[in-house]
Design an enzyme around this catalytic site. Structure first.
Site, short mmCIF file in Angstrom:
data_model
loop_
_atom_site.label_atom_id
_atom_site.label_comp_id
_atom_site.label_asym_id
_atom_site.label_seq_id
_atom_site.Cartn_x
_atom_site.Cartn_y
_atom_site.Cartn_z
N LEU A 36 -1.72 -9.90 -6.11
CA LEU A 36 -0.31 -9.69 -5.78
C LEU A 36 -0.15 -8.92 -4.48
O LEU A 36 0.89 -8.97 -3.84
CB LEU A 36 0.38 -8.92 -6.91
CG LEU A 36 0.50 -9.65 -8.23
CD1 LEU A 36 1.01 -8.72 -9.32
CD2 LEU A 36 1.42 -10.86 -8.10
N LYS A 40 -3.87 0.91 -0.28
CA LYS A 40 -4.88 1.67 0.45
C LYS A 40 -6.20 1.74 -0.32
O LYS A 40 -7.26 1.75 0.25
CB LYS A 40 -4.37 3.09 0.69
CG LYS A 40 -3.58 3.24 1.99
CD LYS A 40 -3.39 4.69 2.34
CE LYS A 40 -2.09 5.32 2.09
NZ LYS A 40 -0.96 5.03 1.44
N PHE A 41 -6.11 1.82 -1.65
CA PHE A 41 -7.31 2.13 -2.43
C PHE A 41 -7.79 1.00 -3.32
O PHE A 41 -8.66 1.17 -4.14
CB PHE A 41 -7.07 3.38 -3.27
CG PHE A 41 -6.69 4.56 -2.42
CD1 PHE A 41 -7.64 5.17 -1.62
CD2 PHE A 41 -5.39 5.00 -2.38
CE1 PHE A 41 -7.29 6.23 -0.81
CE2 PHE A 41 -5.03 6.07 -1.57
CZ PHE A 41 -5.99 6.69 -0.78
N ASP A 153 9.53 10.37 -2.38
CA ASP A 153 9.02 9.35 -1.47
C ASP A 153 9.77 8.03 -1.65
O ASP A 153 9.18 6.96 -1.71
CB ASP A 153 7.51 9.16 -1.72
CG ASP A 153 6.80 8.46 -0.57
OD1 ASP A 153 7.32 8.49 0.56
OD2 ASP A 153 5.73 7.89 -0.81
P1 ATP Z 1 -0.04 1.82 -0.28
O1 ATP Z 1 -0.19 3.25 -0.56
O2 ATP Z 1 -0.76 1.31 0.94
O3 ATP Z 1 1.39 1.33 -0.38
P2 ATP Z 1 -0.73 1.37 -2.91
O4 ATP Z 1 -2.10 1.79 -3.32
O5 ATP Z 1 0.46 2.19 -3.23
O6 ATP Z 1 -0.79 1.07 -1.41
P3 ATP Z 1 0.81 -0.65 -4.00
O7 ATP Z 1 1.82 -0.48 -2.90
O8 ATP Z 1 1.15 -0.11 -5.31
O9 ATP Z 1 -0.53 -0.04 -3.52
O10 ATP Z 1 0.41 -2.16 -4.20
C1 ATP Z 1 0.08 -3.03 -3.14
C2 ATP Z 1 0.98 -4.26 -3.14
O11 ATP Z 1 0.80 -5.00 -4.35
C3 ATP Z 1 2.45 -3.93 -3.11
O12 ATP Z 1 2.88 -3.75 -1.81
C4 ATP Z 1 3.06 -5.14 -3.80
O13 ATP Z 1 3.22 -6.21 -2.90
C5 ATP Z 1 2.03 -5.52 -4.81
N1 ATP Z 1 2.36 -4.92 -6.12
C6 ATP Z 1 1.99 -3.70 -6.53
N2 ATP Z 1 2.42 -3.45 -7.77
C7 ATP Z 1 3.10 -4.55 -8.17
C8 ATP Z 1 3.80 -4.91 -9.38
N3 ATP Z 1 3.88 -4.07 -10.39
N4 ATP Z 1 4.37 -6.11 -9.44
C9 ATP Z 1 4.30 -6.96 -8.38
N5 ATP Z 1 3.65 -6.68 -7.23
C10 ATP Z 1 3.05 -5.49 -7.11
#
Ligand code: ATP
Ligand code: MG
Length: 293
Positions: A36, A40-41, A153
């Site tokens: 999806l 970052k991690f 945030d």
């Molecule tokens: P960053 O800190 O770089 O934003 P992160 O570790 O917070 O990364 P997320 O932003 O949670 O990661 O997830 C990465 C991507 O995956 C999101 O930008 C979104 O497109 C998708 N995604 C994450 N969680 C969901 C979800 N629950 N349903 C649908 N898509 C999701």
């Protein structure tokens, strides 16, 4: 990781309660589908829990990367806070598990993805759409603040859209739980000075400011204090250098609401329950809380 210790404690408690043993998830409980997105991690995958057929988003984080960036503490807080929140406009965190290399978060699936991408696609939202999102966010934040949780945030990248078009706040990585339980339980509040007694409202008002920024960005397509240089953005924020461009044409009531949220003195920002009663919200937000286009 301390997550392990917490789980071990939970497991101990669960087995002590013998009758209803707590479910321990493993990767084999899920069918993994398409990616999806990536963060970052690690990566996020569509997944189906085999027994219930329930569709979820599985966020896979690498322990080594978490450790390298020293964000284990942040992740633990995120999990602790988000798993206790139940609100239609807050992405559910159903649970987590881990193996030797990875930590897995079981998240509610937001079928229509990132709000950020929608905003990029549309350039800016209609007043109806913006007001519906702002009202949803205000309700979700009122709920969080009632539980002494401050998100800190709120931005388009951290907002997802569900299958019906409903907005979901995700990413509680920067959130805090303000009221230390010990303090409330021991009743030592009596000895605290005003600024500490008031610290909950004080801190919570950061989310009102962010909501004001977001409302502006929904309507104009750019955040209000944007500038080429970081130092200029900084100056514009501290001076609350708020300007409304002539295009797109936005109603005066919308500008009035934004101006009441973007106030330097945090005690003077429009409280969230009053945001919901503001004429612009009342006149524009979909009563269902869902924008269908
Ligand atoms: P960053 O800190 O770089 O934003 P992160 O570790 O917070 O990364 P997320 O932003 O949670 O990661 O997830 C990465 C991507 O995956 C999101 O930008 C979104 O497109 C998708 N995604 C994450 N969680 C969901 C979800 N629950 N349903 C649908 N898509 C999701
Ligand atoms: Mg993110």
């Amino acid at each position: 990781m301390a997550i392990a210790t917490e789980t071990q404690q939970q497991e101990k408690k669960a087995s002590e309660a013998s009758a209803d043993v707590q479910k321990r998830w493993t990767l084999s409980d899920f069918d993994i589908g398409k990616p999806l997105g990536r963060g970052k991690f690690g990566h996020v995958y569509l997944a189906r829990e085999k027994r219930s057929n329930h569709i979820v988003a599985l966020k896979v984080l690498f322990k080594s990367q978490l450790q390298q960036s020293q964000v284990e503490h942040q992740l633990r807080r995120e999990v602790e806070i988000q798993s206790h929140l139940r609100h239609p406009n807050i992405l559910r965190l159903y649970g987590y598990f881990y193996d030797q290399k990875r930590v897995y978060l079981i998240l509610e699936y937001a079928a229509r993805g990132e709000l950020y991408k929608e905003l990029q696609r549309c350039k800016h939202f209609s007043e109806r759409r913006a007001a519906t999102y702002v009202a949803s966010l205000a309700r979700a934040l009122i709920y969080c603040h009632g539980k002494h949780v401050i998100h800190r945030d709120i931005k388009p990248e951290n907002l997802l859209i569900g299958a019906e078009g409903e907005l979901k706040i995700a990413d509680f990585g920067w959130s805090v739980h303000t009221f230390n339980r010990r303090r409330t339980m021991c009743g030592t509040l009596d000895y605290l000075p005003p600024e500490m007694v008031e610290s909950v409202e004080h801190d919570a008002s950061v989310d009102i400011w962010s909501l004001g920024v977001l409302c502006y960005e929904f309507l104009y397509g750019i955040p209000p204090f944007e500038a080429r240089e970081h130092s200029d953005t900084y100056r514009r924020i501290v001076q609350v250098d708020l300007k409304f461009p002539p295009k797109p044409v936005i109603s005066q009531t919308a500008k009035d609401l934004i101006s009441q949220m973007l106030v330097r003195d945090y005690s003077q920002r429009l409280p969230l329950h009053k945001v919901l009663q503001h004429p612009w919200i009342v006149q524009n937000a979909e009563p269902s809380g869902i924008y269908r286009g």
